[in-house]
Design a protein around this motif. Sequence first.
Motif, PDB file in Angstrom:
ATOM      1  N   LEU A  84       0.650  -0.902  -0.069  1.00  0.00           N
ATOM      2  CA  LEU A  84      -0.136   0.187  -0.085  1.00  0.00           C
ATOM      3  C   LEU A  84       1.233   1.513   0.229  1.00  0.00           C
ATOM      4  CD1 LEU A  84      -2.411   1.305   0.559  1.00  0.00           C
ATOM      5  CD2 LEU A  84      -2.487   0.905   2.738  1.00  0.00           C
ATOM      6  N   GLY A  85       1.658   1.367   0.586  1.00  0.00           N
ATOM      7  CA  GLY A  85       2.360   2.474   0.910  1.00  0.00           C
ATOM      8  C   GLY A  85       3.045   2.776  -1.022  1.00  0.00           C
ATOM      9  N   ALA A  86       3.689   2.302  -1.407  1.00  0.00           N
ATOM     10  CA  ALA A  86       4.447   2.643  -3.073  1.00  0.00           C
ATOM     11  C   ALA A  86       3.633   2.646  -4.069  1.00  0.00           C
ATOM     12  CB  ALA A  86       4.441   1.373  -3.323  1.00  0.00           C
ATOM     13  N   ARG A  87       1.684   2.389  -3.487  1.00  0.00           N
ATOM     14  CA  ARG A  87       1.120   2.520  -3.766  1.00  0.00           C
ATOM     15  C   ARG A  87       0.911   3.539  -4.178  1.00  0.00           C
ATOM     16  NH1 ARG A  87      -3.393  -1.314  -2.029  1.00  0.00           N
ATOM     17  NH2 ARG A  87      -2.059  -2.588  -1.475  1.00  0.00           N
ATOM     18  N   LEU A  88       0.564   3.667  -2.634  1.00  0.00           N
ATOM     19  CA  LEU A  88       0.184   5.805  -2.602  1.00  0.00           C
ATOM     20  C   LEU A  88       0.274   6.623  -3.045  1.00  0.00           C
ATOM     21  CD1 LEU A  88      -2.608   7.215  -0.841  1.00  0.00           C
ATOM     22  CD2 LEU A  88      -1.182   6.277   1.369  1.00  0.00           C
ATOM     23  N   LEU A  89       2.217   6.246  -2.852  1.00  0.00           N
ATOM     24  CA  LEU A  89       3.694   7.406  -3.407  1.00  0.00           C
ATOM     25  C   LEU A  89       3.091   7.532  -4.034  1.00  0.00           C
ATOM     26  CD1 LEU A  89       5.664   8.965  -2.737  1.00  0.00           C
ATOM     27  CD2 LEU A  89       6.943   6.987  -2.842  1.00  0.00           C
ATOM     28  N   ARG A  90       2.317   6.406  -5.407  1.00  0.00           N
ATOM     29  CA  ARG A  90       2.444   6.775  -7.202  1.00  0.00           C
ATOM     30  C   ARG A  90       1.367   7.575  -7.258  1.00  0.00           C
ATOM     31  NH1 ARG A  90       3.857   1.390  -6.954  1.00  0.00           N
ATOM     32  NH2 ARG A  90       2.192   0.250  -7.048  1.00  0.00           N
ATOM     33  N   VAL A  91      -0.250   7.657  -6.197  1.00  0.00           N
ATOM     34  CA  VAL A  91      -0.703   7.982  -6.403  1.00  0.00           C
ATOM     35  C   VAL A  91      -0.602   9.631  -5.637  1.00  0.00           C
ATOM     36  CG1 VAL A  91      -3.544   8.741  -5.316  1.00  0.00           C
ATOM     37  CG2 VAL A  91      -2.528   6.679  -5.964  1.00  0.00           C
ATOM     38  N   GLU A 212       4.137  -4.543   3.797  1.00  0.00           N
ATOM     39  CA  GLU A 212       5.508  -3.337   3.265  1.00  0.00           C
ATOM     40  C   GLU A 212       6.628  -3.971   3.679  1.00  0.00           C
ATOM     41  OE1 GLU A 212       4.154  -0.471   2.459  1.00  0.00           O
ATOM     42  OE2 GLU A 212       2.655  -1.428   2.275  1.00  0.00           O
ATOM     43  N   PRO A 213       7.308  -3.757   2.465  1.00  0.00           N
ATOM     44  CA  PRO A 213       9.255  -4.163   2.866  1.00  0.00           C
ATOM     45  C   PRO A 213       9.924  -3.259   3.745  1.00  0.00           C
ATOM     46  CG  PRO A 213       8.416  -2.502   0.218  1.00  0.00           C
ATOM     47  CD  PRO A 213       7.277  -2.872   0.906  1.00  0.00           C
ATOM     48  N   GLN A 214      10.850  -3.688   3.633  1.00  0.00           N
ATOM     49  CA  GLN A 214      11.473  -2.908   4.734  1.00  0.00           C
ATOM     50  C   GLN A 214      11.821  -1.434   4.003  1.00  0.00           C
ATOM     51  OE1 GLN A 214      13.060  -3.590   7.611  1.00  0.00           O
ATOM     52  NE2 GLN A 214      11.914  -4.911   7.035  1.00  0.00           N
ATOM     53  N   ASP A 215      12.076  -0.578   2.852  1.00  0.00           N
ATOM     54  CA  ASP A 215      12.087   0.783   2.041  1.00  0.00           C
ATOM     55  C   ASP A 215      10.883   1.252   1.549  1.00  0.00           C
ATOM     56  OD1 ASP A 215      11.679  -1.623   0.916  1.00  0.00           O
ATOM     57  OD2 ASP A 215      12.684  -0.297  -1.233  1.00  0.00           O
ATOM     58  N   SER A 216      10.041   0.205   2.840  1.00  0.00           N
ATOM     59  CA  SER A 216       8.635   1.426   2.730  1.00  0.00           C
ATOM     60  C   SER A 216       8.408   2.350   3.306  1.00  0.00           C
ATOM     61  CB  SER A 216       7.260   0.332   2.986  1.00  0.00           C
ATOM     62  OG  SER A 216       6.248   0.958   3.525  1.00  0.00           O
ATOM     63  N   PRO A 217       7.342   3.588   2.420  1.00  0.00           N
ATOM     64  CA  PRO A 217       7.769   4.821   3.453  1.00  0.00           C
ATOM     65  C   PRO A 217       7.156   4.493   4.802  1.00  0.00           C
ATOM     66  CG  PRO A 217       6.406   5.314   1.599  1.00  0.00           C
ATOM     67  CD  PRO A 217       7.351   3.329   1.674  1.00  0.00           C
ATOM     68  N   GLU A 220       9.606   3.758   6.554  1.00  0.00           N
ATOM     69  CA  GLU A 220      10.556   4.698   7.185  1.00  0.00           C
ATOM     70  C   GLU A 220       9.935   4.940   8.476  1.00  0.00           C
ATOM     71  OE1 GLU A 220      12.503   8.216   4.879  1.00  0.00           O
ATOM     72  OE2 GLU A 220      11.978   6.180   3.918  1.00  0.00           O
ATOM     73  N   LEU A 221       8.772   5.448   8.907  1.00  0.00           N
ATOM     74  CA  LEU A 221       7.869   6.535   9.183  1.00  0.00           C
ATOM     75  C   LEU A 221       8.066   5.739  10.695  1.00  0.00           C
ATOM     76  CD1 LEU A 221       6.563   9.133  10.321  1.00  0.00           C
ATOM     77  CD2 LEU A 221       4.478   7.185   9.307  1.00  0.00           C
ATOM     78  N   ILE A 222       8.233   4.384  10.705  1.00  0.00           N
ATOM     79  CA  ILE A 222       7.906   3.981  12.255  1.00  0.00           C
ATOM     80  C   ILE A 222       9.546   3.800  12.324  1.00  0.00           C
ATOM     81  CG2 ILE A 222       8.067   1.459  13.111  1.00  0.00           C
ATOM     82  CD1 ILE A 222       5.778   0.677  11.436  1.00  0.00           C
ATOM     83  N   GLY A 223      10.492   3.930  11.900  1.00  0.00           N
ATOM     84  CA  GLY A 223      11.833   3.873  11.998  1.00  0.00           C
ATOM     85  C   GLY A 223      12.346   5.399  13.182  1.00  0.00           C
TER      86      GLY A 223
END
Length: 230
Positions: A84-91, A212-217, A220-223
């Motif tokens: 979902l993170g990657a999809r939302l970033l494309r949108v 979500e993969p490790q490079d997901s937004p 990254e936010l959780i980190g």
Amino acid sequence: MTTGVRRRMGVEERRQQLIDVALDLFSHRSPDEVSIDEIAAAAGISRPLVYHYFPGKLSLYEAALKLASQDLAGRFTEPREGPLGARLLRVTRRFFDFVDDHGPGFSALMRGGPAVGSSTTNALVDGVRQVAFEQMLKHMALDGPVSARLELLLRSWISHAESTALLWLSGRVIPREELEVQLVYDFAALAAVAATSDPLLAGLLRRVLAEEPQDSPFVELIGRLAALAA
């Protein structure tokens, strides 16, 4: 020597030409600043001929807005594939593409322009928001009815995206690419807060994060939040 002959346009072809010309002008300057004379000159016709096809600038603005709203609504369509993170970033990137291309017109519409308050304008804007809501709902892969908190989450984020775009247009102080990612962060943060009071949304969020993969937004936010808390 040959003499060029101007081709006579049909009614619908001429109307479409005027809509395209008006949309281009409204995209570069506020509709309040664009005159019928300028529209006529850009279309290569006389002012009275513009009024032959449209009774006034308001009706032409609404026609151009309809075309723009269809374009904007299409930016929210995204295949439900991958995290979902990657999809939302494309949108969000496609959304900012539209805002960048139609800046003054987008700003005038949201802040107040010549068609503000008209039922046609309100319906078009609400229609785009509804398309955005429905598309976001599809990406949540919800089983069962939509909870009040989930609807509040999605509609609040859509409104927040509009406000973010308007602030960016007013000065473009923050780089666009940073705001695109920030909107994804904002969605995740809003979802996390809502999930603390909604067990169904909490379950949805857990499933989303598990994919979500490790490079997901989102990851990254959780980190970043963990580092801030530490």
